[in-house]
Design an enzyme around this catalytic site. Structure first.
Site, PDB file in Angstrom:
ATOM      1  N   LYS A 176     -19.258  -8.983  16.319  1.00 52.53           N
ATOM      2  CA  LYS A 176     -17.876  -8.656  16.700  1.00 52.53           C
ATOM      3  C   LYS A 176     -17.726  -7.131  16.792  1.00 52.53           C
ATOM      4  CE  LYS A 176     -13.798  -7.232  14.936  1.00 52.53           C
ATOM      5  NZ  LYS A 176     -13.444  -6.562  16.125  1.00 52.53           N
ATOM      6  N   GLY A 229     -17.440   0.635   9.050  1.00 53.10           N
ATOM      7  CA  GLY A 229     -16.056   0.952   9.394  1.00 53.10           C
ATOM      8  C   GLY A 229     -15.419   1.713   8.249  1.00 53.10           C
ATOM      9  N   SER A 230     -14.105   1.598   8.156  1.00 55.26           N
ATOM     10  CA  SER A 230     -13.384   2.365   7.148  1.00 55.26           C
ATOM     11  C   SER A 230     -13.582   1.777   5.755  1.00 55.26           C
ATOM     12  CB  SER A 230     -11.891   2.356   7.499  1.00 55.26           C
ATOM     13  OG  SER A 230     -11.431   1.024   7.482  1.00 55.26           O
ATOM     14  N   VAL A 233     -11.094  -1.219   5.041  1.00 49.84           N
ATOM     15  CA  VAL A 233     -11.491  -2.548   5.534  1.00 49.84           C
ATOM     16  C   VAL A 233     -12.761  -3.014   4.804  1.00 49.84           C
ATOM     17  CG1 VAL A 233     -12.173  -3.906   7.558  1.00 49.84           C
ATOM     18  CG2 VAL A 233     -10.367  -2.208   7.768  1.00 49.84           C
ATOM     19  N   GLY A 234     -13.659  -2.086   4.526  1.00 52.36           N
ATOM     20  CA  GLY A 234     -14.882  -2.444   3.794  1.00 52.36           C
ATOM     21  C   GLY A 234     -14.569  -3.074   2.442  1.00 52.36           C
ATOM     22  N   CYS A 285     -18.845   9.447  11.173  1.00 51.46           N
ATOM     23  CA  CYS A 285     -18.791   9.224   9.722  1.00 51.46           C
ATOM     24  C   CYS A 285     -19.453  10.379   8.997  1.00 51.46           C
ATOM     25  CB  CYS A 285     -19.474   7.910   9.370  1.00 51.46           C
ATOM     26  SG  CYS A 285     -21.105   7.769  10.088  1.00 51.46           S
ATOM     27  N   GLU A 386     -10.553  11.374   4.478  1.00 52.35           N
ATOM     28  CA  GLU A 386     -11.195  11.351   5.794  1.00 52.35           C
ATOM     29  C   GLU A 386     -10.116  11.376   6.877  1.00 52.35           C
ATOM     30  OE1 GLU A 386     -13.101   7.693   7.249  1.00 52.35           O
ATOM     31  OE2 GLU A 386     -14.870   8.905   7.714  1.00 52.35           O
TER      32      GLU A 386
HETATM   33  P1  NAD Z   1     -12.216  -0.022  10.944  1.00 50.78           P
HETATM   34  O1  NAD Z   1     -12.521  -0.250   9.507  1.00 50.78           O
HETATM   35  O2  NAD Z   1     -10.797   0.061  11.340  1.00 50.78           O
HETATM   36  O3  NAD Z   1     -12.872  -1.148  11.849  1.00 50.78           O
HETATM   37  C1  NAD Z   1     -14.245  -1.461  11.792  1.00 50.78           C
HETATM   38  C2  NAD Z   1     -14.454  -2.867  12.311  1.00 50.78           C
HETATM   39  O4  NAD Z   1     -13.838  -3.780  11.402  1.00 50.78           O
HETATM   40  C3  NAD Z   1     -13.824  -3.140  13.681  1.00 50.78           C
HETATM   41  O5  NAD Z   1     -14.645  -4.006  14.433  1.00 50.78           O
HETATM   42  C4  NAD Z   1     -12.517  -3.831  13.311  1.00 50.78           C
HETATM   43  O6  NAD Z   1     -11.997  -4.649  14.335  1.00 50.78           O
HETATM   44  C5  NAD Z   1     -12.953  -4.647  12.114  1.00 50.78           C
HETATM   45  N1  NAD Z   1     -11.857  -5.030  11.210  1.00 50.78           N
HETATM   46  C6  NAD Z   1     -10.683  -4.398  11.020  1.00 50.78           C
HETATM   47  N2  NAD Z   1      -9.942  -5.065  10.121  1.00 50.78           N
HETATM   48  C7  NAD Z   1     -10.661  -6.139   9.727  1.00 50.78           C
HETATM   49  C8  NAD Z   1     -10.437  -7.203   8.813  1.00 50.78           C
HETATM   50  N3  NAD Z   1      -9.320  -7.287   8.118  1.00 50.78           N
HETATM   51  N4  NAD Z   1     -11.392  -8.136   8.658  1.00 50.78           N
HETATM   52  C9  NAD Z   1     -12.564  -8.037   9.345  1.00 50.78           C
HETATM   53  N5  NAD Z   1     -12.837  -7.069  10.237  1.00 50.78           N
HETATM   54  C10 NAD Z   1     -11.892  -6.119  10.425  1.00 50.78           C
HETATM   55  O7  NAD Z   1     -13.014   1.323  11.350  1.00 50.78           O
HETATM   56  P2  NAD Z   1     -13.023   2.089  12.731  1.00 50.78           P
HETATM   57  O8  NAD Z   1     -11.716   2.773  12.913  1.00 50.78           O
HETATM   58  O9  NAD Z   1     -13.505   1.193  13.813  1.00 50.78           O
HETATM   59  O10 NAD Z   1     -14.171   3.184  12.464  1.00 50.78           O
HETATM   60  C11 NAD Z   1     -13.947   4.382  11.784  1.00 50.78           C
HETATM   61  C12 NAD Z   1     -14.457   4.306  10.361  1.00 50.78           C
HETATM   62  O11 NAD Z   1     -15.827   3.902  10.366  1.00 50.78           O
HETATM   63  C13 NAD Z   1     -14.442   5.648   9.662  1.00 50.78           C
HETATM   64  O12 NAD Z   1     -13.964   5.468   8.359  1.00 50.78           O
HETATM   65  C14 NAD Z   1     -15.908   6.059   9.640  1.00 50.78           C
HETATM   66  O13 NAD Z   1     -16.264   6.945   8.607  1.00 50.78           O
HETATM   67  C15 NAD Z   1     -16.563   4.738   9.494  1.00 50.78           C
HETATM   68  N6  NAD Z   1     -17.962   4.804   9.922  1.00 50.78           N
HETATM   69  C16 NAD Z   1     -18.924   4.758   8.963  1.00 50.78           C
HETATM   70  C17 NAD Z   1     -20.257   4.848   9.310  1.00 50.78           C
HETATM   71  C18 NAD Z   1     -21.338   4.786   8.268  1.00 50.78           C
HETATM   72  O14 NAD Z   1     -22.475   4.495   8.622  1.00 50.78           O
HETATM   73  N7  NAD Z   1     -21.052   5.054   7.006  1.00 50.78           N
HETATM   74  C19 NAD Z   1     -20.613   4.995  10.659  1.00 50.78           C
HETATM   75  C20 NAD Z   1     -19.587   5.045  11.622  1.00 50.78           C
HETATM   76  C21 NAD Z   1     -18.269   4.935  11.238  1.00 50.78           C
END
Ligand code: NAD
Length: 499
Positions: A176, A229-230, A233-234, A285, A386
């Protein structure tokens, strides 16, 4: 670009969502431009995709890994051939400049070749047994259906970091992508399809976090959720998966710092800080959103750095002269604007930038000036949280130890770097900075696919992507003992007498 409706890929077929709805993928440099329409999927699509992945699993796991590798190898070759087109589409889809999107596609190519190579490795251990006539070894075993949930900032590279190790280990996948970058994800999946991936092994479902991501991670046939991701959400992913101990691999936010010591090559440090702070519009990130500068060189650094930031050419990333593109979307731009206000209220000194760009064609995109705050206290929110935008906080320090304490003084632990000509200082920093990645005389960005990637503290949950570390995420160890003595032998209990 011709507007097109893209479909989900489930069980080897391109299909519409059960919802019958789509969403638009728009260019953040010019929001009037629709790149394509994608399926707005719902839990029913997720169910079908997981079922397909589950049904394909046994065949795929029993298909020899070197043969799986041949398919990955072909996929890499397809990516090589289409690199320029995919890079351009990525710039149109998410805004970063063309040289960076070429790098993104290249990273996916590198990872795909690298993991194809693992088809003939995936080494375990063979080791002597403590008992006679007994053989001991460890082998990797796949886990089943993996859910891959990815962000938009590296729309092809990050999916490849998950998909390729998952596949080479013998897992099947439901992928996804982020709603802002489905086209680059589609291009990666299409390359897998064209390379001959069997039906059901890779499934692709587009849609929102709540309608697709949530049901996907909750599905009991999913054995691993690999999420980038963030941190917010993580945490939800972690909490959702905890009750059943479902494996999670979480790569999350960062608040990375460059430390510039008094003996640093300042021009080099400034170039590194510009690249780290404003590359990908600060939306990496690993972005260097903090620069901790020794007070002996602070003034000179701050003035030159701010001047260099001010001179950056902002615009559409397809223009080869442009050095920085837009923020990904309106909401991210608003976050940037709100942090600029927070920085001003906190009393940081705004050296340059601070405004949305609205003149001419800029108004159709999400452009913001490169922004530099000076005299930032390490505890200010702009130095702790961040922002994910083109905003850099300059923090003065008075010693290496002071710089290390400031660098470590955030909840994240992804990347950091030091600029110094003194090897002793460099090694103290290498030892004492608690991050997953560290650079000497280089910026905080620039990962290579054959080395582990990930962070400490609230950046990750102890796993690493890329390199052989990725195999540890996507496989589990099985330790195998073969007793060919023909009798019951008891480890730790039998007394072996050599005389
Ligand atoms: P996000 O957390 O908003 O979304 C990431 C993914 O999770 C997307 O596909 C989104 O649709 C999905 N998602 C959102 N809510 C969800 C839920 N409730 N349940 C399941 N899936 C859900 O992050 P973003 O805005 O897409 O990316 C930016 C963030 O990613 C920043 O915090 C950045 O630091 C981080 N990031 C980390 C790394 C790393 O390797 N550490 C690399 C790139 C980006």
């Amino acid at each position: 670009m011709e507007k097109k409706i893209y479909k989900n890929y489930i069980n080897g077929e391109w299909v519409e969502s059960a919802s019958g709805c789509t969403f638009e993928d728009r260019n953040p440099a010019d929001n009037r431009e629709v790149i394509g329409e994608f399926q707005r999927s719902n839990p029913e699509d997720v169910k079908r995709a997981v079922e397909a992945a589950k049904n394909a699993y046994d065949k795929w796991r029993l298909y020899p890994a070197p043969k799986r590798a041949e398919i990955l190898f072909k996929a890499a070759e397809i990516l090589v051939k289409r690199k320029e087109d995919f890079a351009k589409q990525m710039t149109q889809e998410m805004g970063k400049v063309l040289k960076e999107t070429r790098g993104d596609v290249q990273e996916a190519i590198d990872m795909t070749y690298y993991m194809a190579g693992e088809g003939r490795r995936q080494f375990g251990q063979t080791t002597p047994s403590e008992l006679p006539n007994k053989f001991a070894m460890s082998v990797r075993q796949p886990m089943g259906v993996c859910a891959l949930i990815t962000p938009w900032n590296f729309p092809m590279a990050i999916p490849s970091w998950k998909l390729m190790p998952a596949l080479i280990c013998g897992n099947t996948a439901v992928f996804k992508p982020a709603t802002d970058t489905p086209l680059s994800a589609y291009n990666l999946v299409k390359a897998c399809e064209e390379a001959g991936i069997p039906k059901g092994v890779v499934n692709f479902v587009t849609g929102t976090g709540s309608e697709v991501g949530g049901p996907l991670m909750k599905n009991e046939d999913v054995k691993l959720v690999s999420f980038t991701g963030s941190t917010v959400v993580g945490r939800t992913v972690s909490e959702t998966c905890a009750p059943t101990f479902k494996h999670t691999n979480l790569e999350m936010g960062g608040k990375n710092a460059i430390m510039v010591m008094e003996d640093a090559n300042l021009d080099l440090a400034i170039e590194g800080a510009i690249w780290g702070g404003f590359g990908t519009t600060g939306q990496r990130c690993t972005a260097a959103s903090r620069v901790i500068v020794h007070k002996k060189v602070y003034q000179e650094f701050a003035e030159k750095f701010a001047a260099r930031a001010k001179g950056l050419k902002i615009g559409n990333g397809l223009d080869p002269q442009v050095e920085m593109g837009p923020s990904i979307n309106d909401s991210q731009l608003k976050t940037v604007i709100s942090y600029v206000e927070i920085g001003k209220k906190e009393g940081a000194k705004l050296m340059t930038g601070g405004n949305r760009l609205v003149k001419g064609d800029y108004i159709h995109g999400f452009f913001h000036e490169p922004t530099v705050f000076a005299e930032v206290d390490p505890q200010m929110r702009i130095a702790q949280e961040e922002i994910f935008g083109p905003v850099v906080a300059l923090i003065p320090c008075d010693s290496l130890q002071n710089a290390i304490d400031i660098c470590n003084g955030v909840v994240y632990g992804l990347s950091a770097s030091i600029y110094t000509q003194d090897v002793n200082k460099a090694f103290v920093a290498i030892r004492d900075i608690y991050t997953g990645i560290f650079y000497v005389n280089s910026s905080t960005i620039g990962a290579e696919v054959h080395l582990p990637f990930g962070g400490t503290k609230q950046t990750g949950n102890g796993h690493r992507e890329a390199g052989t570390a990725a195999l540890d995420v996507f496989s589990e160890w099985k330790t195998v003992y073969v007793d060919y003595s023909g009798k019951l032998q008891k480890a730790q209990i039998d007394d072996l007498n050599i005389s």
